[in-house]
Design an enzyme around this catalytic site. Sequence first.
Site, PDB file in Angstrom:
ATOM      1  N   ASP A  39       0.726  -1.297  -0.105  1.00  0.00           N
ATOM      2  CA  ASP A  39      -0.056   0.013   0.102  1.00  0.00           C
ATOM      3  C   ASP A  39       0.668   1.177  -0.171  1.00  0.00           C
ATOM      4  O   ASP A  39       2.113   1.208   0.117  1.00  0.00           O
ATOM      5  CB  ASP A  39      -1.004  -0.089   1.194  1.00  0.00           C
ATOM      6  N   ASN A  47      -7.891  -2.822  13.860  1.00  0.00           N
ATOM      7  CA  ASN A  47      -9.232  -3.272  13.360  1.00  0.00           C
ATOM      8  C   ASN A  47      -9.155  -4.621  12.368  1.00  0.00           C
ATOM      9  O   ASN A  47     -10.126  -4.641  11.679  1.00  0.00           O
ATOM     10  CB  ASN A  47      -9.963  -2.039  12.698  1.00  0.00           C
ATOM     11  N   HIS A  68      -7.241  -4.977  10.005  1.00  0.00           N
ATOM     12  CA  HIS A  68      -7.220  -4.736   8.473  1.00  0.00           C
ATOM     13  C   HIS A  68      -5.758  -5.410   7.889  1.00  0.00           C
ATOM     14  O   HIS A  68      -4.755  -5.453   8.754  1.00  0.00           O
ATOM     15  CB  HIS A  68      -7.210  -3.272   8.087  1.00  0.00           C
ATOM     16  N   GLU A  96      -9.483  -2.247   4.577  1.00  0.00           N
ATOM     17  CA  GLU A  96     -10.139  -1.652   5.953  1.00  0.00           C
ATOM     18  C   GLU A  96     -11.359  -2.499   5.974  1.00  0.00           C
ATOM     19  O   GLU A  96     -11.909  -3.044   5.099  1.00  0.00           O
ATOM     20  CB  GLU A  96     -10.731  -0.321   5.884  1.00  0.00           C
TER      21      GLU A  96
END
Length: 243
Positions: free
Chosen positions: A67, A136, A138, A143
């Site tokens: 990313d 979370n 990811h 996400e």
Amino acid sequence: MDIRIVESYDEMSDLAAALVIDQVKNKPGSVLGLACGASPIGLYKRLVEAGKRGEVDFSRVKTVNADEYIGVPSESPDSYHGFMRKYLFDALGIKPENTLIPDGMAVDILSECARYSRTIKEWGGIDLMVLGIGTNAHIGFNEPGDAFVPETHVVELSEMTRNANCHFFANPKDMPHWAISMGIREIMFARGLILLASGAAKTVALGKMAGDITPQAPASILQLHRHVIIIADKAAAARLEQE
Ligand code: GLP
């Protein structure tokens, strides 16, 4: 899932380094998938040391990053380009043409996503990919959401992710709202995966990873991969046994 629970961050990094070094020794032209963040820094340090000792030759390796932030120039130390140069590429002399990181400054971001997906295929896919995990759950910057997104795409970062990552920025207020992330199919097509998790802040995320397979916990999809090794220290792994 092959889950290895270790005592510490250092032990996690040692084990991950041994696996990556084996991969490169067995296939010197490996395509390695890489992540940024605190989790792989110890691994990258060990790869640099091994490369400098001449224990392993990285000159034919290609790297594909998961990313990049949108709107942060690649020259900036805040970018994932900057992170990779600092922790791995410069010290190992990995040539820029052998690295692939999304261009977060591309004028046409959707074309950049398509180019990224295309290049991963042209390079023959990823042999071994290193992942961290967000608080979370990811992976990359995939996400939690209503669906798994297969290909490289634009992501709006959650507040949780922005808060967890802003400390990497010289000025935390510069933390972007948007990023480009490799998609879930592209990650799952890696022939091998290693996920690193250290510290109590990752306990809940690892619990979700091992729970129901749902796009609300993107890392949970890894349960369907045949060659994934989770390396977690004791603090991070605290909930894994319950799951
Ligand atoms: C960011 C990155 C991920 C990374 C995650 C965890 O969201 N895009 O690739 O895995 O943070 O980072 P850390 O290792 O710093 O906890």
